[in-house]
Design a protein around this motif. Structure first.
Motif, PDB file in Angstrom:
ATOM      1  N   PHE A  63      68.093 108.884  17.384  1.00 54.84           N
ATOM      2  CA  PHE A  63      67.127 109.931  17.719  1.00 54.84           C
ATOM      3  C   PHE A  63      66.827 110.795  16.495  1.00 54.84           C
ATOM      4  N   ARG A  64      67.840 111.085  15.723  1.00 51.06           N
ATOM      5  CA  ARG A  64      67.612 111.868  14.503  1.00 51.06           C
ATOM      6  C   ARG A  64      66.638 111.135  13.588  1.00 51.06           C
ATOM      7  N   GLU A  65      66.847 109.822  13.434  1.00 52.58           N
ATOM      8  CA  GLU A  65      65.953 109.031  12.601  1.00 52.58           C
ATOM      9  C   GLU A  65      64.562 108.938  13.229  1.00 52.58           C
ATOM     10  N   LEU A  66      64.518 108.841  14.557  1.00 53.77           N
ATOM     11  CA  LEU A  66      63.227 108.809  15.249  1.00 53.77           C
ATOM     12  C   LEU A  66      62.410 110.053  14.937  1.00 53.77           C
ATOM     13  N   PHE A  67      63.020 111.226  15.019  1.00 57.89           N
ATOM     14  CA  PHE A  67      62.284 112.460  14.776  1.00 57.89           C
ATOM     15  C   PHE A  67      61.800 112.542  13.331  1.00 57.89           C
ATOM     16  N   ARG A  68      62.526 111.916  12.414  1.00 53.54           N
ATOM     17  CA  ARG A  68      62.078 111.885  11.020  1.00 53.54           C
ATOM     18  C   ARG A  68      60.849 110.990  10.843  1.00 53.54           C
ATOM     19  N   GLN A  69      60.792 109.903  11.628  1.00 47.76           N
ATOM     20  CA  GLN A  69      59.746 108.906  11.415  1.00 47.76           C
ATOM     21  C   GLN A  69      58.559 109.033  12.368  1.00 47.76           C
ATOM     22  N   LEU A  70      58.574 109.985  13.281  1.00 53.88           N
ATOM     23  CA  LEU A  70      57.545 110.066  14.313  1.00 53.88           C
ATOM     24  C   LEU A  70      56.144 110.208  13.740  1.00 53.88           C
ATOM     25  N   LYS A  71      56.022 110.841  12.579  1.00 53.56           N
ATOM     26  CA  LYS A  71      54.696 111.029  11.992  1.00 53.56           C
ATOM     27  C   LYS A  71      54.051 109.703  11.617  1.00 53.56           C
ATOM     28  N   THR A  72      54.844 108.651  11.485  1.00 54.80           N
ATOM     29  CA  THR A  72      54.298 107.340  11.115  1.00 54.80           C
ATOM     30  C   THR A  72      53.931 106.505  12.329  1.00 54.80           C
ATOM     31  N   PHE A  73      54.235 107.004  13.531  1.00 53.43           N
ATOM     32  CA  PHE A  73      53.956 106.215  14.734  1.00 53.43           C
ATOM     33  C   PHE A  73      52.470 106.250  15.058  1.00 53.43           C
ATOM     34  N   ASP A  74      51.884 105.058  15.267  1.00 56.16           N
ATOM     35  CA  ASP A  74      50.484 104.927  15.640  1.00 56.16           C
ATOM     36  C   ASP A  74      50.415 104.239  16.998  1.00 56.16           C
ATOM     37  N   PRO A  75      50.022 104.960  18.052  1.00 59.91           N
ATOM     38  CA  PRO A  75      49.988 104.345  19.388  1.00 59.91           C
ATOM     39  C   PRO A  75      48.984 103.207  19.507  1.00 59.91           C
ATOM     40  N   ASN A  76      48.079 103.092  18.534  1.00 63.92           N
ATOM     41  CA  ASN A  76      47.082 102.020  18.576  1.00 63.92           C
ATOM     42  C   ASN A  76      47.634 100.688  18.082  1.00 63.92           C
ATOM     43  N   THR A  77      48.798 100.716  17.449  1.00 63.03           N
ATOM     44  CA  THR A  77      49.352  99.482  16.885  1.00 63.03           C
ATOM     45  C   THR A  77      50.557  98.954  17.648  1.00 63.03           C
ATOM     46  N   GLY A  78      51.024  99.670  18.649  1.00 59.22           N
ATOM     47  CA  GLY A  78      52.178  99.198  19.418  1.00 59.22           C
ATOM     48  C   GLY A  78      52.695 100.286  20.338  1.00 59.22           C
ATOM     49  N   SER A  79      53.649  99.894  21.175  1.00 60.72           N
ATOM     50  CA  SER A  79      54.198 100.839  22.140  1.00 60.72           C
ATOM     51  C   SER A  79      55.279 101.700  21.489  1.00 60.72           C
ATOM     52  N   PHE A  80      55.520 102.855  22.078  1.00 59.49           N
ATOM     53  CA  PHE A  80      56.547 103.752  21.568  1.00 59.49           C
ATOM     54  C   PHE A  80      57.931 103.117  21.691  1.00 59.49           C
TER      55      PHE A  80
END
Length: 274
Positions: A63-80
């Protein structure tokens, strides 16, 4: 008498809005996401549980790593969930840089008779890297080259040994997946682990002051001020360019006629010479 405040954890979760808030460090949105997806993270982390790092610790680290990388998540390219699963697997296998790969495992055929409580014991009996290779091959479905890249396997000999190991595992993929799916989710309660996660400092641009339920369900409130700041920055830059151009023209002599002559004081050395 004022109405009691609604619990943030009982509010409906609008995923995209919560992700945007959590990406900028909003603790309310992060807590909503944590409680929503902690069981999912625990299910995956349970496969990688080791005596030296429990599934609960791995889930918190993920989860700590998730919060660091969330800015790179694009909902148009895949599911969360796909995005988060990759982070959990990366966190579980990080640091397993292999220099020697054992090519002999206990008979894979014995997996078909293992009870659920024996599966984790069997995994713990394996070296950490072999444990990871077993899961990456039979459960995650990675190719040999993907495993080599992920675990940073170097040298022709080590690569050959890894391929021999995965070739030994692949005929038993189905039974291994079935047994892994029976693993009990032995993770600590979510509230307890959230307290552990809060020990980490928030991200640098945290909106820690926003504590309402709506913070996880609305668009970030800093968008308009940023637009105003950009406008003022543009005007200031334009004024600076104009001023610099006029100054250059002045000193180049184009405004020679408008200059005020500067009279230098007459030098007198008579008094000094006497």
């Amino acid at each position: 008498m004022p109405e009691p405040k609604a619990s943030a954890l009982n509010a409906p979760l609008k995923l995209n809005a919560a992700l945007k808030r959590a990406a900028v460090g909003d603790r309310t949105a992060q807590e909503l996401l944590f409680h929503q997806y902690y069981p999912f993270a625990g299910e995956i982390a349970a496969r990688y549980d080791r005596p030296e790092r429990s599934a609960s610790v791995l889930a918190v680290q993920s989860f700590r790593e998730l919060f660091r990388q969330l800015k790179t998540f694009d909902p148009n390219t895949g599911s969360f969930k796909t995005f988060f699963k990759r982070i959990i697997v990366d966190t579980a296998t990080r640091g397993l840089s292999i220099v020697y790969i054992p090519t002999v495992l206990p008979s894979m055929a014995a997996w078909s008779s293992l009870r659920p409580d024996q599966v984790l014991v069997r995994l713990h009996d394996l070296p950490p890297a072999v444990h990871a290779i077993l899961l990456l091959t039979a459960v995650e479905g990675f190719t040999d080259e993907e495993i080599i890249d992920r675990l940073k396997v170097s040298g022709d000999k080590n690569r050959r040994e890894l391929k021999q190991l995965t070739a030994y595992i692949r005929p038993y993929e189905t039974v291994i997946r079935q047994k892994i799916s029976s693993l009990p989710g032995q993770i600590s309660p979510a509230d307890e682990q959230w307290e552990q996660l809060k020990l980490f400092p928030p991200l640098p641009d945290s909106h820690a002051g926003i504590g309402s339920v709506e913070a996880a369900t609305i668009q970030p409130q800093h968008e308009k001020p940023l637009e105003v700041e950009r406008q003022w920055t543009g005007w200031a830059f334009l004024i600076f360019l104009i001023a610099a151009s006029l100054l250059m023209l002045f000193w180049s002599g184009l405004f020679e006629g408008t200059r005020v002559p500067i009279k230098k004081p007459a030098k007198s050395y008579e008094r000094l010479e006497r």
